[in-house]
Design a protein around this motif. Structure first.
Motif, short mmCIF file in Angstrom:
data_model
loop_
_atom_site.label_atom_id
_atom_site.label_comp_id
_atom_site.label_asym_id
_atom_site.label_seq_id
_atom_site.Cartn_x
_atom_site.Cartn_y
_atom_site.Cartn_z
N GLU A 1 3.60 13.22 -4.74
CA GLU A 1 4.56 12.72 -5.69
C GLU A 1 5.72 11.93 -4.95
OE1 GLU A 1 2.29 15.73 -7.67
OE2 GLU A 1 3.55 15.54 -6.01
N ALA B 1 4.17 8.87 -2.89
CA ALA B 1 3.86 7.84 -3.91
C ALA B 1 5.30 7.06 -4.31
CB ALA B 1 3.16 8.13 -5.34
N LEU B 2 6.43 7.78 -4.52
CA LEU B 2 7.39 7.12 -4.60
C LEU B 2 7.94 6.38 -3.55
CD1 LEU B 2 10.21 6.98 -6.40
CD2 LEU B 2 10.85 9.17 -5.83
N ASN C 1 6.22 5.00 -1.37
CA ASN C 1 5.50 3.88 -1.28
C ASN C 1 5.82 2.93 -2.31
OD1 ASN C 1 4.00 4.93 0.83
ND2 ASN C 1 2.39 5.53 -0.67
N ARG C 2 6.15 3.18 -3.43
CA ARG C 2 6.71 2.13 -4.38
C ARG C 2 8.04 1.35 -3.94
NH1 ARG C 2 5.02 5.98 -8.15
NH2 ARG C 2 7.13 6.69 -8.67
N LEU C 3 8.85 2.22 -3.34
CA LEU C 3 10.11 1.95 -2.90
C LEU C 3 10.01 1.00 -1.90
CD1 LEU C 3 12.42 5.04 -3.72
CD2 LEU C 3 12.33 3.30 -4.97
N GLN D 1 8.34 -1.43 -1.43
CA GLN D 1 8.15 -3.03 -1.93
C GLN D 1 9.44 -3.23 -2.81
OE1 GLN D 1 4.37 -2.89 -4.32
NE2 GLN D 1 3.58 -1.03 -2.99
N GLU D 2 10.42 -2.55 -2.76
CA GLU D 2 11.54 -2.88 -3.43
C GLU D 2 12.49 -3.52 -2.44
OE1 GLU D 2 11.63 -3.80 -6.43
OE2 GLU D 2 9.68 -2.80 -6.83
N THR E 1 15.36 9.77 -1.95
CA THR E 1 13.92 10.73 -2.10
C THR E 1 14.29 11.99 -1.46
OG1 THR E 1 13.00 9.33 -0.30
CG2 THR E 1 12.49 8.82 -2.28
N ARG F 1 13.14 -10.20 -3.26
CA ARG F 1 12.46 -8.77 -2.99
C ARG F 1 12.23 -8.13 -1.77
NH1 ARG F 1 8.42 -8.38 -6.76
NH2 ARG F 1 8.00 -6.29 -5.72
N ASP G 1 1.13 -6.62 -3.62
CA ASP G 1 1.72 -6.13 -4.59
C ASP G 1 1.77 -7.36 -5.65
OD1 ASP G 1 2.75 -3.98 -6.45
OD2 ASP G 1 4.46 -5.09 -6.11
N GLN H 1 -0.05 -7.73 -9.43
CA GLN H 1 0.70 -8.10 -10.59
C GLN H 1 0.21 -9.42 -11.29
OE1 GLN H 1 4.78 -7.63 -10.82
NE2 GLN H 1 4.89 -6.50 -8.70
#
Length: 250
Positions: free
Chosen positions: A45, A48-49, A51-53, A55-56, A67, A200, A228, A232
Motif C-alpha cells: 500500500e 502504491a501511494l 507511485n501515485r505521488l 506523478q504529482e 508517507t 504537473r 499517466d 486518463q
C-alpha cells in the motif's frame, strides 16, 4: 525462534550482524535473519501511494514526509521507477487517413540552468494524446528523434503543425508540414500541454528548487507523466464511447 521464510524451528546461531545483533540461520532452508529487524520491507500500500505521488507536483522530500518513508529509500525507489518507465508513447491505434499533429518544444534543465534539456512533444490534435516525445538539445538531430518517436501512421498520413523553428523544416516532409504562428490556433493544444506539464511536474517549473540532478530521472519523470496522461485520455474516451479507432480498446 521461527524461520520467517519456511516456518521451521530448527534454528542455529550464526554470528552477529553488522549492527551487532545476534544473527540466526535456518537449518532447513538456509535463511539468515535477526530477531526484531530494524529494516522491514515496505507494505504494498505504501509503495502504491508513493507511485501515485510521484506523478504529482510534489518534491521527493514532501513525499517522504507525507508517507513516513526515509528520503534515501524514496530516492532509490524513484530511481527504479524512472528507469523502468517505457520511453515509447502508448496511443490508440489509428487507421490510415486524415490525421492532424501539433508539435512544440519545452525548455527545461538538469543540474543547472546552463545544461538545457528541451522537451520535444507531438500531440494528436483530435484525441489530445501525446504521441511522441524526445528530450535533448534543440538541434535537427532532436527534431529527427521526435519525428521517429511518433507512430508510423502519423509519419505517413498526418498534417503536422509547428512553430517556425527551422529544425522542423529539414525533417518533416514539406507537403505535410505547415509552420504557423500562435494566432492561428493550430498549435493551441500543444501549447496548452506545455502549461499542464509545468503545473504537473515540479522539475519543469522555470523557477524551482525541485529541479532534476540526473538526466535519466528527468527523462523518466516526464515519461511517467506521459503514460499517466494518455491513460486518463483513453479512460475518458472509453467512458464517452469515442474509442472508434481500435476494436481492441472499446
Amino acid at each position: 525462534m521461527t524461520c520467517p521464510t519456511c516456518g521451521s524451528h530448527d534454528i542455529s546461531k550464526n554470528g552477529t550482524s553488522h549492527r551487532g545483533k545476534q544473527n540466526y540461520k535456518c537449518r532447513d532452508c538456509g535463511r539468515q535473519f535477526v530477531e526484531d529487524p530494524q529494516w522491514r520491507p515496505k507494505p504494498k500500500e505504501t509503495k502504491a501511494l508513493v507511485n501515485r505521488l510521484l506523478q504529482e507536483k510534489i518534491p521527493l522530500a514532501g513525499i517522504a514526509r507525507a508517507t513516513a518513508v526515509s528520503e534515501s529509500w524514496l530516492q532509490g525507489h524513484a530511481n527504479a521507477v524512472y528507469e523502468a518507465v517505457p520511453q515509447t508513447a502508448a496511443v490508440i491505434p489509428k487507421p490510415k487517413g486524415p490525421l492532424a499533429v501539433q508539435m512544440d518544444e519545452l525548455w527545461s534543465f538538469v543540474g543547472h540552468k546552463g545544461n538545457k534539456q528541451w522537451v520535444w512533444l507531438a500531440m494528436d490534435a483530435k484525441t489530445r494524446e501525446i504521441i511522441g516525445c524526445h528530450i535533448g538539445d534543440r538541434s535537427r538531430e532532436s527534431a529527427i528523434a521526435l519525428w521517429q518517436s511518433i507512430p508510423a501512421v502519423y509519419r505517413q498520413c498526418a498534417k503536422v503543425y509547428t512553430d517556425f523553428w527551422e529544425a522542423y523544416v529539414t525533417v518533416i516532409p514539406s507537403k505535410r508540414h505547415e509552420a504557423v504562428g500562435k494566432d492561428s490556433g493550430l498549435t493551441s493544444y500543444i501549447e496548452r500541454l506545455n502549461n499542464t506539464l509545468r503545473q504537473r511536474i515540479a522539475r519543469l517549473v522555470r523557477k524551482t528548487l525541485s529541479f532534476s540532478k540526473k538526466l535519466k530521472n528527468h527523462i523518466g519523470a516526464i515519461w511517467l507523466f506521459i503514460h499517466d496522461y494518455n491513460r486518463q485520455i483513453r479512460q475518458k474516451l472509453a467512458e464517452q464511447g469515442d474509442l472508434v479507432f481500435s476494436s481492441g480498446l472499446h
